[in-house]
Design an enzyme around this catalytic site. Structure first.
Site, short mmCIF file in Angstrom:
data_model
loop_
_atom_site.label_atom_id
_atom_site.label_comp_id
_atom_site.label_asym_id
_atom_site.label_seq_id
_atom_site.Cartn_x
_atom_site.Cartn_y
_atom_site.Cartn_z
N ARG A 122 -7.92 -7.11 8.56
CA ARG A 122 -6.59 -6.54 8.32
C ARG A 122 -5.85 -6.21 9.62
NH1 ARG A 122 -5.84 -1.28 4.53
NH2 ARG A 122 -6.83 -0.15 6.23
N ARG A 150 -7.76 12.80 -3.46
CA ARG A 150 -9.00 12.16 -3.04
C ARG A 150 -10.20 13.09 -3.22
NH1 ARG A 150 -6.73 8.51 1.86
NH2 ARG A 150 -7.52 6.56 1.07
N LYS A 164 -4.50 -1.40 -2.59
CA LYS A 164 -3.73 -0.33 -3.24
C LYS A 164 -2.36 -0.11 -2.58
CE LYS A 164 -6.24 3.38 -1.73
NZ LYS A 164 -5.43 4.02 -0.70
N ARG A 206 -5.99 -1.37 12.68
CA ARG A 206 -5.90 0.09 12.57
C ARG A 206 -7.09 0.75 13.27
NH1 ARG A 206 -4.56 2.03 6.52
NH2 ARG A 206 -6.33 3.38 6.96
N ARG A 258 -15.52 5.50 5.15
CA ARG A 258 -14.42 5.65 4.19
C ARG A 258 -14.84 5.15 2.81
NH1 ARG A 258 -10.81 2.14 7.44
NH2 ARG A 258 -9.18 2.29 5.87
P1 AMP Z 1 -5.51 5.32 4.00
O1 AMP Z 1 -4.33 4.78 4.75
O2 AMP Z 1 -5.21 5.66 2.57
O3 AMP Z 1 -6.73 4.46 4.16
O4 AMP Z 1 -5.85 6.72 4.71
C1 AMP Z 1 -6.19 6.78 6.08
C2 AMP Z 1 -6.89 8.08 6.40
O5 AMP Z 1 -6.00 9.19 6.20
C3 AMP Z 1 -8.12 8.43 5.57
O6 AMP Z 1 -9.29 7.76 6.01
C4 AMP Z 1 -8.19 9.94 5.79
O7 AMP Z 1 -8.67 10.26 7.09
C5 AMP Z 1 -6.72 10.34 5.75
N1 AMP Z 1 -6.29 10.64 4.38
C6 AMP Z 1 -5.42 9.91 3.63
N2 AMP Z 1 -5.24 10.47 2.42
C7 AMP Z 1 -6.02 11.59 2.41
C8 AMP Z 1 -6.28 12.60 1.43
N3 AMP Z 1 -5.70 12.57 0.23
N4 AMP Z 1 -7.14 13.58 1.75
C9 AMP Z 1 -7.73 13.63 2.97
N5 AMP Z 1 -7.55 12.71 3.93
C10 AMP Z 1 -6.69 11.69 3.65
#
Ligand code: AMP
Length: 208
Positions: free
Chosen positions: A122, A88, A13, A154, A165
């Protein structure tokens, strides 16, 4: 164009949001990157959310919504945006409805096993944020082709955090699609294909 891109972790994404941003001149709102930035800066806010993030849990709704609302009011969002990682949860859908109209929702579909495999391989550049993996490899191991930055895994790409996740995505985020399906604005794309094929499929669906 105001687009939301949905997809489990590992669906690509972020990569597709980047491509859409470049092709259509849209602001790429990468929620996870914005939150990671706060953690990196070591702000009080960053320290508060660090633990949630490293364990693969959600950052509280109110906190994320405020961050997104501020971002959406910046001038570069006037020509449209692609929202990556927000909403989310149902609470976030309600908040977004209050903040902005949405034209399209793209859902990238991927099997958990493929997602898990992709995420385990990754690496991300600590300087420019570029993502490398099975499909896109850096020329020199551990070094970013674009800026020479260091490539690292990461903190939340550990097996336990990935599992959490993915499970949160299926439990909390996937059901949100019902809300957008009712509006007839959802486009589904098979994300197991190559980056180029996924992107072509998205562009074709947006033009329909
Ligand atoms: P991502 O880079 O999209 O995988 O996001 C990394 C982490 O950021 C997630 O696992 C959550 O801990 C936090 N996070 C990102 N977007 C949200 C959201 N919309 N609501 C809550 N936590 C978020």
């Amino acid at each position: 164009m105001k687009i939301i891109i949905f997809g489990a972790q590992g669906s690509g994404k972020g990569t597709q949001a980047n491509l859409l941003s470049a092709r259509f001149g849209l602001a790429h709102i990468d929620t996870g990157a914005m939150l990671r930035d706060e953690v990196k800066k070591g702000t009080k806010f960053g320290l508060k959310i660090k633990n949630h993030m490293e364990k693969g849990g959600f950052v509280p709704d109110g906190t994320v919504s405020k961050l997104i609302e501020r971002r959406l009011s910046s001038p570069d969002c006037k020509n449209g945006f692609v929202l990556d990682g927000f909403p989310r949860s149902l609470e976030q859908v309600k908040e977004l409805k209050r903040m902005s109209f949405i034209d399209f929702v793209v859902e990238l579909r991927i099997d958990d096993k493929i997602a898990m495999y992709r995420l385990s391989n990754r690496r991300q550049c600590t300087k420019c944020g570029l993502i490398y993996g099975l499909a896109i490899k850096s020329k020199k191991t551990g070094v970013c082709d674009s800026c020479g930055g260091k490539l690292v895994k990461r903190a939340d790409d550990t097996p336990a955090a990935i599992k959490k996740r993915l499970s949160l995505y299926h439990k909390e985020t996937e059901p949100l699609m019902r809300f957008y399906k009712k509006k007839n604005i959802v486009k589904f794309v098979d994300a197991a294909q190559t980056v180029e094929k996924v992107f072509d499929a998205i562009v074709m669906l947006l033009h329909k």
